[in-house]
Write an enzyme that holds these catalytic residues in place. Structure first.
Site, PDB file in Angstrom:
ATOM      1  N   ILE A 288       0.836  -1.200   0.000  1.00  0.00           N
ATOM      2  CA  ILE A 288       0.000   0.000   0.000  1.00  0.00           C
ATOM      3  C   ILE A 288       0.873   1.253   0.000  1.00  0.00           C
ATOM      4  O   ILE A 288       1.636   1.469   0.945  1.00  0.00           O
ATOM      5  CB  ILE A 288      -0.915   0.030   1.239  1.00  0.00           C
ATOM      6  CG1 ILE A 288      -1.768  -1.238   1.317  1.00  0.00           C
ATOM      7  CG2 ILE A 288      -1.811   1.261   1.212  1.00  0.00           C
ATOM      8  CD1 ILE A 288      -2.518  -1.383   2.613  1.00  0.00           C
ATOM      9  N   GLU A 290       1.013   4.291   1.217  1.00  0.00           N
ATOM     10  CA  GLU A 290       0.265   5.140   2.149  1.00  0.00           C
ATOM     11  C   GLU A 290       0.396   6.624   1.817  1.00  0.00           C
ATOM     12  O   GLU A 290      -0.506   7.415   2.084  1.00  0.00           O
ATOM     13  CB  GLU A 290       0.746   4.895   3.592  1.00  0.00           C
ATOM     14  CG  GLU A 290       0.317   3.586   4.199  1.00  0.00           C
ATOM     15  CD  GLU A 290       1.266   2.441   3.842  1.00  0.00           C
ATOM     16  OE1 GLU A 290       1.065   1.340   4.359  1.00  0.00           O
ATOM     17  OE2 GLU A 290       2.196   2.664   3.029  1.00  0.00           O
ATOM     18  N   ASP A 332     -17.940  29.995 -25.338  1.00  0.00           N
ATOM     19  CA  ASP A 332     -18.886  31.031 -25.699  1.00  0.00           C
ATOM     20  C   ASP A 332     -18.109  32.168 -26.360  1.00  0.00           C
ATOM     21  O   ASP A 332     -16.884  32.219 -26.260  1.00  0.00           O
ATOM     22  CB  ASP A 332     -19.611  31.516 -24.442  1.00  0.00           C
ATOM     23  CG  ASP A 332     -20.808  32.393 -24.756  1.00  0.00           C
ATOM     24  OD1 ASP A 332     -21.304  32.333 -25.894  1.00  0.00           O
ATOM     25  OD2 ASP A 332     -21.252  33.132 -23.866  1.00  0.00           O
ATOM     26  N   ASN A 698       7.373   4.254   4.405  1.00  0.00           N
ATOM     27  CA  ASN A 698       6.335   4.729   3.491  1.00  0.00           C
ATOM     28  C   ASN A 698       5.843   6.122   3.852  1.00  0.00           C
ATOM     29  O   ASN A 698       5.447   6.906   2.978  1.00  0.00           O
ATOM     30  CB  ASN A 698       5.151   3.758   3.488  1.00  0.00           C
ATOM     31  CG  ASN A 698       5.463   2.468   2.750  1.00  0.00           C
ATOM     32  OD1 ASN A 698       6.525   2.340   2.129  1.00  0.00           O
ATOM     33  ND2 ASN A 698       4.564   1.511   2.821  1.00  0.00           N
TER      34      ASN A 698
END
Length: 862
Positions: A288, A290, A332, A698
């Site tokens: 993971i 983190e 526009d 991490n």
């Protein structure tokens, strides 16, 4: 709720037929009839609110598979007694969500613009008397009386008009006030911008007076239909969110797969359950990233802050990156590409004669109801202020002299029947008649042209051609006439002499052309969608270089006549869509999205709101934009400059490049952790890294360098390349190859140092574990420099010169030192003080990947 069906196409009915269809007389409704119709039609107000509840803003911060994965990891860690690990992961989630919530809350304005349009009062005929009531109480059949400055409260069919002009820019996009006529009956297919016998809710009267009967109220009005389209225009998922979600889902399956493999392998080998569990948790934490949600959030937030300095307000963080993927901009015209201010563009005198030119100037200055405020600003009708502004700059002395010397005697106001206005002035014993108006009607009134030039059929044909040519160039054309009298004339407009034509244009903004060229170079297609006249749109398109060669222009009425494959064939390759309705703008956005494009939609009017909301990136103009447009948009350009949009797109591309860099960095670091743990587990040896150590890495040595990469200035030539394919994932094949190569090299050197410590130096597990931990930590701090290409100089590239990266490296070194030296922390992380020889192994294992990867890149020229 409306229970009765209101009449359709009232512009195609006469006044008498309209009153008959509404069952009302010219005396208006009675109180009883009003109460009955109020029950049937409901209040004349627009339902709903554009405000996003705060709880929704908070909840969407958690809507990410990666966040879900972090939540699962926190729960598992807590369940197995790793409280510190669980708390650390929870802090990551809360920090990321808090940053996103705070920034989005600040950017989102709680504007309820459509309701603000309703807070008005109106004069209405009730029981045969004129009374003032709140506009929300009006119903179909009410007869209202309006004057200059009034906001029109409901869609109405004109019954009477006097010199009536209405500003419909917010609804149709047309910058020039529209002259209204009550007596005319139009065809059923007449487009919204050409319905000159109608008044529409939310527009305003700039000149004259009117009496009208309400035909539609509340949600049945044109603006009501737009509000319903805004509510129903579901926006697709922002591309970055979608890609991160896809990436997160793959990561979940990868993590679960790794855990199951190691649980099965350990079970078959007969390993202890605790060892199996410890390995599974370590792998889950390693898999993971983190830091990814935090780094992505902060990187986007910094982009938001940088853009705010460039007059760009971003309402949603992920919208910053979406700009970088935009490959179609539907814009526009009025106020976006143009100044939204009329100027004199062309003066065509009937003869190149001093007297004619002088009279033409006098007609423009005197047949004019403008005024100059104490501050020196011009006030009045846009056409008339444009005339004063032009001649005041061209001939300032003559301008002031004319205004001072000539005194008005009488005025013939503009009338929709005669379509011109005239004034009579006196100076001493001289009288001067001046007039301006529609070329056809004014020419018909003139007895001659210039210095007694006869008005023949050939002369009329010639000047009709002049008028048509100016109109084809997108100009609003007025004719001018005058006559000097030696005595007071019998009529204000008697014996007029035609003097020539003046053409007006809402000019393109001076900076737009360069921005359009930059967009073309960047592979971004610009399409104009406007409610204005085709000729006007084409003239502006050519000024800004919208397309080379012949421009393909589609009229809004043609869009309604076709469907299916024929409609798509007509739309394909078009540069301009004129006289388009809000629904048609919505159709165009949907069409380009369905064909794989990331669509940016710019606008400032109420009519733009549905398309702004539906588009991938809605861009509202802050100065001229309505609050409705700002609410529906994802970003607001405060200075209304098209160049700011280009700056935002450039920043979006830079941010995507930075996001890709730090994802490559984070994944290669995490994959290294996975490979280190998994290889050790397969070899049935002790784990080189513990779960909490991996989590620390991490959150420290991963996050800060990754964050610094997210703050890089990017490639200066980012706008010289076409936008990437929106269907491409964040990481392409070459990126994944690089990730695996980086990870393999770092894994090799880290494990080499670890096994050398264990098998050759016979170090304790704690010593070897510390070597692996610090080797990986320092390798990750050096790793950002591996992301440069082989062609870049090592010392002269954006990464090496990124000051934030050097700050991050120093900060991480300090945090690593604290983790080692503070007893409480080194106990939690299971770290031992390395011996001098161990430091040598750490330095070699962490620095070696930089040289190995550099050599590989030189060989492969990547």
């Amino acid at each position: 709720m409306n229970k009765n069906k209101t009449i359709e196409n009232p512009f195609a009915l006469s006044i008498e037929d309209t009153l008959k269809a509404l069952a009302v007389t010219s005396e208006g409704l009675t109180d009883a009839e009003n109460e009955n119709r109020l029950e049937q039609y409901g209040y004349n107000e627009l339902p709903g609110s554009f405000e996003t509840p705060r709880w929704q803003i908070l909840l969407r911060q958690f809507k990410s598979p990666i966040v879900y994965l972090l939540l699962i990891a926190a729960v598992i860690s807590y369940f197995f007694g790793d409280i510190a690990e669980s708390i650390a992961i929870a802090c990551v989630i809360l920090l990321n969500s808090g940053i996103g919530y705070t920034l989005e809350s600040q950017a989102i304005h709680s504007m309820q613009a459509l309701r603000k349009l309703d807070k008005t009062f109106c004069q209405v005929r009730r029981n045969g008397e004129l009374i003032t009531i709140e506009s929300r109480l009006l119903v179909p059949g009410d007869i209202i009386q309006l004057q200059a400055g009034d906001m029109i409260p409901a869609d109405s069919r004109l019954m009477e008009d006097q010199r009536l002009e209405v500003n419909e820019a917010s609804l149709t996009g047309e910058s020039v006030p529209v002259v209204k006529q009550s007596k005319i009956v139009l065809e059923e297919g007449t487009s919204l911008g050409d319905r000159v016998n109608m008044l529409y809710k939310g527009t305003s009267i700039t000149k004259g007076n009117a009496v009208a009967v309400i035909v539609h109220s509340g949600i049945d009005t044109e603006i009501g239909k737009i509000s319903q389209m805004v509510e129903s225009a579901d926006k697709d998922e922002i591309p970055l969110n979608e890609k991160l979600n896809q990436f997160g889902k793959k990561l979940i399956w990868l993590t679960l797969g790794l855990i199951l493999i190691f649980i099965a392998t350990g079970w078959i080998r007969g390993n202890e359950f605790y060892l199996i569990l410890e390995t599974a948790i370590a792998l889950a934490v390693a898999a993971i990233p983190e830091g990814l949600p935090i780094v992505a959030t902060i990187s986007l937030a910094r982009g938001m802050m940088l853009l705010s300095r460039e007059n760009v307000i971003i309402k949603k963080l992920a919208a910053v990156e979406t700009l970088g993927e935009t490959d179609v901009i539907i814009t526009d015209k009025t106020g976006t590409l143009t100044e939204n201010q009329l100027v004199v563009h062309t003066v065509v005198p009937v003869a190149d004669d001093g007297e004619v030119l002088q009279l033409l100037m006098m007609s423009a200055v005197l047949c004019n109801n403008s005024s100059i405020s104490q501050d020196g600003d011009l006030q009045g009708d846009p056409v008339e202020t444009a005339l004063w502004d032009y001649f005041r700059k061209e001939n300032p002395a003559d301008f002031e002299k004319i205004r001072d010397e000539w005194k008005e005697v009488d005025e013939l106001p503009f009338d929709s029947d005669i379509r011109y206005m005239a004034n009579l002035y006196k100076h001493g014993e001289q009288f001067l008649s001046v007039a301006k108006g529609s070329p056809a009607e004014l020419l018909d009134k003139c007895v001659s042209a210039g210095d007694h030039i006869p008005i023949t059929d050939e002369f009329l044909d010639e000047w009709n051609q002049h008028t048509e040519q100016l109109a084809r160039e997108g100009l609003k054309v007025l004719a001018f006439a005058a006559h000097r009298h030696t005595k007071e004339p019998s009529g204000i407009d008697a014996d007029l002499h035609f003097l020539g034509l003046i053409g007006f244009l809402d000019p393109a903004r001076s900076d737009v052309e360069n921005s359009v060229m930059e967009c073309h170079k960047a592979g971004i297609t610009i399409i104009m969608a406007t409610g204005d006249h085709p000729a006007t749109a084409e003239a502006i398109a050519r000024q800004i270089g919208l397309g080379s060669g012949e421009l393909k222009i589609i009229h809004g009425s043609d869009l309604d006549k076709t469907e299916g494959a024929q409609w798509e064939s007509m739309v394909e390759g078009a540069h301009i869509f004129s006289r388009v309705t809000p629904y048609q703008k919505l159709q165009l956005v949907t069409y380009y999205q369905d064909n794989g494009h990331i669509v940016g939609m710019t606008g400032d009017g109420v009519n733009d709101a549905p398309a702004l909301k539906k588009s991938d990136i809605g861009i509202a103009m802050g100065k001229r934009g309505t609050q409705v447009a700002e609410e529906a948009a994802d970003m607001i350009i405060q200075d209304d400059a098209f160049t700011s949009i280009v700056k935002a797109i450039r920043q979006g591309r830079i941010i995507f490049g930075n996001i890709r860099d730090f994802i490559i960095y984070l994944l290669s670091c995490n994959l290294t952790e996975i490979m280190v743990v998994s290889i050790a587990a397969f070899l049935s040896t002790s784990l080189p890294l513990l779960a909490l150590q991996i989590l620390f890495l991490n959150l420290v040595t991963d996050v800060f360098p990754a964050l610094a990469l997210g703050m890089g200035k990017g490639n200066e030539r980012v706008m010289e390349h076409h936008s990437r394919d929106p269907n491409d994932p964040i990481l392409d094949r070459s990126s994944w190859i690089s990730i695996f190569m980086y990870s393999a090299v770092m894994t090799l050197t880290i494990l080499a140092g670890y096994y050398y410590s264990v098998h050759f130096l016979s170090d304790s597990y704690a010593e070897a574990n510390t070597i692996a931990f610090f080797s990986l930590a320092l390798a990750q701090l050096i790793h950002p420099f591996n992301l440069t290409s082989s062609g870049d100089s090592f010392f002269r590239n954006p990464i090496f010169r990124n000051r934030f990266l050097w700050i991050a490296i120093v900060l991480c070194l300090i945090l690593l030192a604290i983790a080692l030296l503070v007893p409480f922390l080194n106990e939690i992380l299971s770290l031992a003080m390395p011996q001098p020889r161990s430091w040598l192994i750490i330095l070699l294992a962490s620095a070696a990947p930089l040289f190995i990867i550099r050599i590989i890149k030189k060989i492969t020229k990547s």
